[in-house]
Scaffold this motif. Sequence first.
Motif, PDB file in Angstrom:
ATOM      1  N   UNK A 138       0.997  -1.297   0.107  1.00  0.00           N
ATOM      2  CA  UNK A 138       0.070   0.196  -0.085  1.00  0.00           C
ATOM      3  C   UNK A 138       0.979   1.234   0.087  1.00  0.00           C
ATOM      4  N   UNK A 139       0.525   2.309  -0.828  1.00  0.00           N
ATOM      5  CA  UNK A 139       1.407   3.426  -0.893  1.00  0.00           C
ATOM      6  C   UNK A 139       1.065   4.367   0.311  1.00  0.00           C
ATOM      7  N   UNK A 144      -2.406   8.498  -1.834  1.00  0.00           N
ATOM      8  CA  UNK A 144      -3.843   7.881  -1.644  1.00  0.00           C
ATOM      9  C   UNK A 144      -3.943   6.700  -1.325  1.00  0.00           C
ATOM     10  N   UNK A 145      -3.046   5.804  -0.819  1.00  0.00           N
ATOM     11  CA  UNK A 145      -2.912   4.822  -0.112  1.00  0.00           C
ATOM     12  C   UNK A 145      -3.449   3.807  -1.067  1.00  0.00           C
ATOM     13  N   UNK A 146      -2.985   3.726  -2.389  1.00  0.00           N
ATOM     14  CA  UNK A 146      -3.260   2.792  -3.569  1.00  0.00           C
ATOM     15  C   UNK A 146      -2.648   1.434  -3.210  1.00  0.00           C
TER      16      UNK A 146
END
Length: 231
Positions: A138-139, A144-146
């Motif tokens: 998770x980014x 954006x927590x992709x």
Amino acid sequence: MVPIAMKGDHFLISTLAILASATFLASAYDPSPLQDFCVAVKDIKSGVFVNGKFCKDPKLANANDFFFSGLQNPRNTKNPVGSNVTAVNVDNLEGLNTLGISLARIDFAPNGLNPPHTHPRATEILVVLEGTLYVGFVTSNGDGNRLFTKVLNKGDVFVFPIGLIHFQLNVGHVNAVAFAGLSSQNPGVITIANAVFGSKPPINPDVLTKAFQVDNKVVDYLQKQFWYDNN
């Protein structure tokens, strides 16, 4: 015809070569050494403090300082998460000190999970030796927590960037094995659930009920659980 066992050995050797090459080509996160090596030593009277470890006199180093044996053996995965991580870092291979790399073997039972965690000091490159893994990371908040995920089969490789939360789940019906190369001699690991709900002393429940937007009974229940460490 090449025997099956020999083919397996060739694949393992090729896998380790890929990990070594990838780790070497990447910029190590740890500071670069200014000498050939700095073997860690526990006797502080006979060493110099470098990178968090005392180093022995280079003239006293020997081949055993750079040797570790046993990664060919399957690990016990009979635990709550169904996985077992065998780390090879500066704590059990002293010759890694100041060299900026480490290694881990990860064994998975069917449906076994290496829970969401992060390595604060290292990027990880993972290669699957056996089985099928669902992996992802998770980014950060600013991105954006992709969620980036992939299903990996034998021979597939995936990279987890430094500091990002990531996981691996065995989605096959048989045991799975993976090897990971990390860009630090001591990458560290923070398992998210263990850190948040199993900290010592516990985090104030008011903090967690607000953060997770749940009833305090839920937080109380989670904090009373035994959070298994598979490392």
